[in-house]
Design an enzyme around this catalytic site. Sequence first.
Site, PDB file in Angstrom:
ATOM      1  N   HIS B 449       0.815  -1.224   0.000  1.00 40.20           N
ATOM      2  CA  HIS B 449       0.000   0.000   0.000  1.00 40.20           C
ATOM      3  C   HIS B 449       0.851   1.278   0.000  1.00 40.20           C
ATOM      4  CE1 HIS B 449      -0.544   0.205   4.701  1.00 40.20           C
ATOM      5  NE2 HIS B 449       0.672  -0.080   4.362  1.00 40.20           N
ATOM      6  N   GLU B 450       0.188   2.368  -0.251  1.00 39.71           N
ATOM      7  CA  GLU B 450       0.843   3.681  -0.386  1.00 39.71           C
ATOM      8  C   GLU B 450       1.908   3.671  -1.471  1.00 39.71           C
ATOM      9  OE1 GLU B 450      -1.623   5.405   2.285  1.00 39.71           O
ATOM     10  OE2 GLU B 450      -0.203   6.352   0.928  1.00 39.71           O
TER      11      GLU B 450
END
Lengths: 597, 597
Positions: B449-450
């Site tokens: 994620h990110e």
Amino acid sequence: MRSSLILSRRDLDFLLHEWLDVEDLVKRPRYAEHSRETFDAVLDLAEQIATEHFAPHNRKADENEPHMVDGKAVLVPEVKQALDVFVGAGLMAGEFDEEYGGMQLPHVVGQAVFAWFKAANVGTSAYPFLTMGNARLLLAHGSKEQIDTYVRPEIEGRWFGTMALSEPQAGSSLADITTKAVPQDDGTYRLTGNKMWISGGDHELTENIVHLVLAKIPGGPPGVKGISLFIVPKFLVDEDGTLGERNDVVLAGLNHKMGYRGTTNTLLNFGEGVHTPGGRPGAVGYLVGEPHRGLTYMFHMMNEARIGVGMGATVLGYTGYLHALEYARTRTQGRPAGAKDPASPAVPIIEHPDVRRMLLAAKSYAEGGLALGLYCARLVDEEQTAETEDERARAHLLLDTLTPIAKAWPSQWGPVADDLAIQVHGGYGYTRDYPVEQFYRDNRLNPIHEGTNGIQALDLLGRKVVAQGGAGLRLLGETITATTARAAGTPWAGFAADLDAAVARMGAVTATLWGTGDPDLTLANASVYLEAAGHLVVGWLWLEQALACEGSSDPFHEGKRAAARYFWRWELPRTRAQFDLLESLDRTVLDTDEAWL
Amino acid sequence: MRSSLILSRRDLDFLLHEWLDVEDLVKRPRYAEHSRETFDAVLDLAEQIATEHFAPHNRKADENEPHMVDGKAVLVPEVKQALDVFVGAGLMAGEFDEEYGGMQLPHVVGQAVFAWFKAANVGTSAYPFLTMGNARLLLAHGSKEQIDTYVRPEIEGRWFGTMALSEPQAGSSLADITTKAVPQDDGTYRLTGNKMWISGGDHELTENIVHLVLAKIPGGPPGVKGISLFIVPKFLVDEDGTLGERNDVVLAGLNHKMGYRGTTNTLLNFGEGVHTPGGRPGAVGYLVGEPHRGLTYMFHMMNEARIGVGMGATVLGYTGYLHALEYARTRTQGRPAGAKDPASPAVPIIEHPDVRRMLLAAKSYAEGGLALGLYCARLVDEEQTAETEDERARAHLLLDTLTPIAKAWPSQWGPVADDLAIQVHGGYGYTRDYPVEQFYRDNRLNPIHEGTNGIQALDLLGRKVVAQGGAGLRLLGETITATTARAAGTPWAGFAADLDAAVARMGAVTATLWGTGDPDLTLANASVYLEAAGHLVVGWLWLEQALACEGSSDPFHEGKRAAARYFWRWELPRTRAQFDLLESLDRTVLDTDEAWL
């Protein structure tokens, strides 16, 4: 799930036939009834049963792990249904002698067959895996009566088997087991103690369970030299083979694991008085072989089990790779680096170099591990059926040297293949809607069981490469350089030269490490040694595979070459820093006081 | 759970005070009300609340993941209880301005404070993490009215926030989002579309949720240049701040993850007509800033979020390390290599060198990652409050360069620390009776994620090191060599020399990679570049830590030195093979046809 997501039959055929020339084995008396056709037929059968009966409940067994009801372990019904089909097809008997109803398949073919089941459902396939190992041990070390009583029903798939070594306080250190076996006047023993981590330790899949239990006979030598091996059946067996009284083996608890959940993993209590067979306390056990030699016998099973664990780690990585490959071909996202038009359509992510990098890495680990596992299985066949005593001895020595690598390397890199498979899937790979997250959890067990990878490292550096004056290491080196010599004049000469250099360094480093006169220092960095040796060995097997592809422009062979080149250029160089570190006799770990941590 | 298993306050104090001289910040006007005492007090508070309210339900929230009831996400009640205590203690407001009720803590202190919560319970702490990022973005880019309406309740902890970027078909490639925002006569917009992977997208923890949503205004430019940012509250807000009508943001599904389960992860449908605010279709949204600049604004939040994700990966590895250390000190097994007497008592496993190796490796990753995260947080403070424009610009440039590393390196090596923590526990570590298996599952999200780590690699090699004529790379090199210069005449001169060599190689390799004139070739191996850069940077920070310990024989400082030495001898050499590979402009990946895989 399509079978092409489980394992690659094309690759198995390549490894078995284009590389390992398994058909040549049918010249030997033991395999004379076989042919390429019989091998193909059993592989077809395995693929079909694995796909139709093992893969479909892999997730369900994970989500509904075994639980205890009335002191019994209850599994989802699909496990028994799948195993009944497996047994019914004669696959439990595949490698065993015809006299026991077996097919007398070569071990290398048997491993390829069984790879389908492990890849499709590692949890369910653990039951036959353990049973076959148990049966093989008893065939090697049990009495005729024991074989007739216990092994035949195992090969027939009517009873399953376990190996009960560990205890709550004794895992890696079997010297510390405390399960006691007291001899009785009738020649049997009564066992009391607790065994931990026993896979398949209880279930209703078969009417009986044959536990092989390590225990100490009072008065024996301390440590590992006082360990004996016993058959302890769940139900006692009458002389005519029918089941009698319940033995005092009691399911005391189930372990709840991160993965591999389909396999019941148990705490078993022996002789705690829940049952009193024959009206007396203690679980009834039958000594296998001689007293105090139990660990030696068990190692017979453990060595096979170690190669089997390596195969399991490999094929879990392999199915992860295949899933990632399929996803990368169908999922669209983003555009090539050169594409300037944001309105152009998104491309399948396999077109992004970083995704191909991950796939190529996973391929090199999965296929490299499979080559290693099948090579070792082929050595088992050589060890047992090669024509001359010398050939058999050489195969034995090479196999013995490779065993810790065949266990540890795939159990380190198979999980990395699954890690990459998740990464290729992005967020979807982290959800339980896609199988790769389960493969990742399942595979995490493999560096732990059947001897942690740290134990394998001590085995390789502490025993295998120094035994017989270093004969095993020399043989490995000769075997590798025989391959590199064949690469002269091919596009792989550079790879061969790098492998030659690594072989030389491994020899030099081994001498340096054992030249210290300080075993603590020698062994402190054993794990690095094992890692470097593993990459060297798998690099060699990638060169072997590349050479077997020479002259073909078939895309399959191109893929082998790409993965070989990847391993040469990206992976083998890791060993340089590892050998440098080992050569320096680094004391960082050894000199770190535990109070500083 | 004792707080000493969550995080090391001793290490935080070392990093903040003995190394980063955080107290010096109180000379600056923004932090003038602060002192070592106020920093200590808030760290004490964080440690206490994390231990008493966050850690205890970490496993329960994992075992009872959010589920949907009547279209709402339902969590275990302990999540709200813990967050109410967190908010009640003023911790949501920690870093914000006094005018919003904040404490105006330096970011580096705020990160140290928040590290306690992530380490204790990463799932529960995600809610305030997202809310703080959301609030900071609006403070930077929202209107005064938006700040008063939405940010104040966030800082007060009455409402939580999300960032809604991804869509089912658009994850890494935000250019492909299709959520549409149609302008209305009253200046608002109506949004329709589906957002995927939205953490904290629905819950009953707060009375309202402030979604920050990326969407496209029809007629705008294609690709990322046509993306705008909107505030889309779950409930519309009346002028006096009270909650009005339900907006048309509907929970369409929950993602079921491998780990990080305490954080609701959602599929949200916008404007599908379940609700019709104001009697009309479409979710009501309020444009933030100017049209088509949404991604630029969002990056403001994402860069902080990336450092935050790195911190989360680090502290999950850190708590894994602490658990493994405790286990290794108390679990007995086996005997030292030299012990011949099998009857001698078993020793704590920390006495086995291979266990110490694993602990030392995990320590070097966990503490190295923490140093990296806090160093970057300190740069945020420099960027915002350093005295001169030049200092602020340099801090900004260095931070910008380090951000992909601060996200990717800990999210690669934090999970390795947890992997080692499991391995130290042996079979027990694979069971759900020990927390390390959850840390391992939780931490696997962080490379995804990110911005996946592959995206970070493209960011570093494709943007950060070439921006402004390579100024960021030069500044990083100067910053590292300023440290190595200080090592002259110390026992660390050798480490410094190796780092100097690596800095030089990174510069040369960057030039080689960008000298090809072929961006595909340049970027094909970006992930290796990122890995090498990460090890170089963390190596530098280990030298920094070692130098900060000089002259002390305190066991804590000895431990820092041991880990620094480990990183120098065992880890930094990995970069050599990586730089060699990069220097060779290897085409293996690029030239692998997808049909070969």
